[in-house]
Design a protein around this motif. Structure first.
Motif, mmCIF file in Angstrom:
data_model
loop_
_atom_site.group_PDB
_atom_site.id
_atom_site.type_symbol
_atom_site.label_atom_id
_atom_site.label_comp_id
_atom_site.label_asym_id
_atom_site.label_seq_id
_atom_site.Cartn_x
_atom_site.Cartn_y
_atom_site.Cartn_z
ATOM 1 N N UNK A 102 92.322 47.347 69.953
ATOM 2 C CA UNK A 102 92.921 47.085 68.609
ATOM 3 C C UNK A 102 91.906 46.764 67.482
ATOM 4 N N UNK A 103 90.489 46.672 67.983
ATOM 5 C CA UNK A 103 89.389 46.362 67.010
ATOM 6 C C UNK A 103 89.052 47.605 66.214
ATOM 7 N N UNK A 104 88.367 47.201 65.067
ATOM 8 C CA UNK A 104 87.871 48.630 64.275
ATOM 9 C C UNK A 104 87.038 49.583 65.281
ATOM 10 N N UNK A 105 87.427 50.561 65.122
ATOM 11 C CA UNK A 105 86.620 51.897 66.065
ATOM 12 C C UNK A 105 85.304 51.930 65.601
ATOM 13 N N UNK A 106 84.949 51.523 64.427
ATOM 14 C CA UNK A 106 83.346 51.772 63.902
ATOM 15 C C UNK A 106 82.510 50.553 64.599
ATOM 16 N N UNK A 107 83.055 49.436 65.186
ATOM 17 C CA UNK A 107 82.428 48.271 65.548
ATOM 18 C C UNK A 107 81.682 48.704 66.923
ATOM 19 N N UNK A 108 80.625 48.173 67.316
ATOM 20 C CA UNK A 108 79.981 48.548 68.649
ATOM 21 C C UNK A 108 81.084 48.015 70.058
ATOM 22 N N UNK A 109 81.074 48.833 70.926
ATOM 23 C CA UNK A 109 82.022 48.834 71.888
ATOM 24 C C UNK A 109 81.647 47.471 72.458
ATOM 25 N N UNK A 110 82.852 46.809 73.102
ATOM 26 C CA UNK A 110 82.760 45.471 73.733
ATOM 27 C C UNK A 110 83.042 45.534 75.056
ATOM 28 N N UNK A 111 82.041 44.901 76.170
ATOM 29 C CA UNK A 111 82.350 45.085 77.483
ATOM 30 C C UNK A 111 82.982 43.916 78.136
ATOM 31 N N UNK A 112 83.618 43.985 79.241
ATOM 32 C CA UNK A 112 83.831 42.823 79.900
ATOM 33 C C UNK A 112 83.110 42.696 81.122
ATOM 34 N N UNK A 113 82.661 41.348 81.382
ATOM 35 C CA UNK A 113 81.718 41.108 82.333
ATOM 36 C C UNK A 113 82.385 39.786 83.125
ATOM 37 N N UNK A 114 82.634 39.894 84.410
ATOM 38 C CA UNK A 114 83.261 38.783 85.250
ATOM 39 C C UNK A 114 82.163 38.476 86.570
ATOM 40 N N UNK A 115 81.973 37.207 86.466
ATOM 41 C CA UNK A 115 81.053 36.719 87.711
ATOM 42 C C UNK A 115 82.218 36.129 88.807
ATOM 43 N N UNK A 116 81.632 36.490 90.020
ATOM 44 C CA UNK A 116 82.268 36.017 91.141
ATOM 45 C C UNK A 116 81.488 35.733 92.328
ATOM 46 N N UNK A 117 81.768 34.574 92.998
ATOM 47 C CA UNK A 117 80.924 34.009 94.122
ATOM 48 C C UNK A 117 81.146 34.846 95.340
ATOM 49 N N UNK A 118 82.526 35.826 95.354
ATOM 50 C CA UNK A 118 82.850 36.515 96.370
ATOM 51 C C UNK A 118 82.039 37.841 96.470
ATOM 52 N N UNK A 119 81.770 38.513 97.701
ATOM 53 C CA UNK A 119 81.014 39.726 97.702
ATOM 54 C C UNK A 119 81.888 40.732 97.188
ATOM 55 N N UNK A 120 81.240 41.731 96.535
ATOM 56 C CA UNK A 120 82.127 42.844 96.139
ATOM 57 C C UNK A 120 82.986 43.472 97.060
ATOM 58 N N UNK A 121 82.758 43.769 98.409
ATOM 59 C CA UNK A 121 83.498 44.451 99.292
ATOM 60 C C UNK A 121 84.697 43.718 99.483
ATOM 61 N N UNK A 122 84.789 42.268 99.522
ATOM 62 C CA UNK A 122 85.905 41.345 99.684
ATOM 63 C C UNK A 122 86.819 41.565 98.567
ATOM 64 N N UNK A 123 86.403 41.650 97.155
ATOM 65 C CA UNK A 123 87.021 41.686 95.976
ATOM 66 C C UNK A 123 87.777 43.411 95.967
#
Length: 243
Positions: A102-123
């Motif tokens: 819903x944000x203004x299309x002219x603004x910089x793209x916003x990314x989502x970063x999530x930290x986890x203590x689990x290894x990626x293969x498990x997730x």
């Protein structure tokens, strides 16, 4: 601000803006409460206990995000262990994505970063968490290993930057994620030599003043900081990085 789906509650440790040490740009940071992994050397022991008193509606967190003055180049979710609240985490990420759309299309793209203590293969192999990965632009996964935090530099020459220890993986999951995090996915190939960075936040609350350190310090940095403060006559009291 629509969060999508039914209302969930999130065990929330802290939300802070601006965050400049856990991902590129100026970010909103959200830390969950509750983690049973208990990595030795963890600097966030205060987030281990799942305190029901810190449960808040996901909609309230999304409302806080919507109220920020900007810029918001990304949202970082850490903990605690966010994936130990899969329903609430999924609801939160759906709401963040809806807000981003819903944000203004002219603004910089916003990314989502999530930290986890689990290894990626498990997730990646569990359906519930796989659906959460699909809503992220990147994740940083794996337990913190204190001996693999060699003063902020990987032995092969790459910077740990937003990772706590060299075993942790940066995994881009979208075109935007590959654009912003792809160079860090291969250990030793990044030319960024800045190493971990830490910012300081001071909060005034009913229990007095609390100082928060946000970021990825080098191994031993916090003890050196405490020692310097003690010599200057500033007593740190209880700290989250000691048992």
């Amino acid at each position: 601000m629509a969060g999508g789906g039914r209302e969930e509650t999130l065990l929330l440790s802290k939300a802070h803006y601006p965050v400049t040490t856990l991902g590129p740009g100026t970010r909103a940071g959200i830390w969950t409460q509750g983690c049973t992994l208990h990595c030795p050397g963890c600097l966030s022991r205060d987030t281990w206990d799942a305190d029901p008193g810190k449960s808040v509606p996901v909609g309230a967190v999304l409302g806080w995000l919507d109220s920020l003055p900007g810029p918001v180049d990304g949202v970082t979710v850490s903990g605690g262990e966010p994936f130990q609240q899969p329903a609430a985490l999924a609801s939160l990420l759906r709401g963040i994505r809806a807000w981003r759309d819903d944000r203004d299309r002219e603004t910089i793209a916003m990314d989502i970063l999530v930290y986890s203590g689990y290894v990626y293969s498990r997730l990646d192999r569990i359906g519930e968490t796989r659906e959460i990965l699909d809503m992220c632009d990147a994740v940083i996964t794996g337990p913190y290993v204190d001996r693999l935090n060699p003063g902020g530099r990987h032995p092969e020459g790459g910077s740990l930057l937003w990772r706590g220890s060299a075993n942790q993986r940066v995994v881009p999951l979208s075109p935007l994620g590959r654009e912003r995090y792809g160079a860090l996915a291969d250990i030793g190939k990044t030319g960024d030599e800045t190493g971990p960075r830490v910012q300081v936040s001071v909060d005034e609350g009913p229990e007095g003043r609390r100082v928060y350190y946000i970021g990825i310090p080098r191994r031993g940095d916090m003890e050196r900081l405490t020692s310097r403060l003690d010599r200057a006559g500033v007593r740190s009291g209880d700290v989250s990085w000691r048992p």
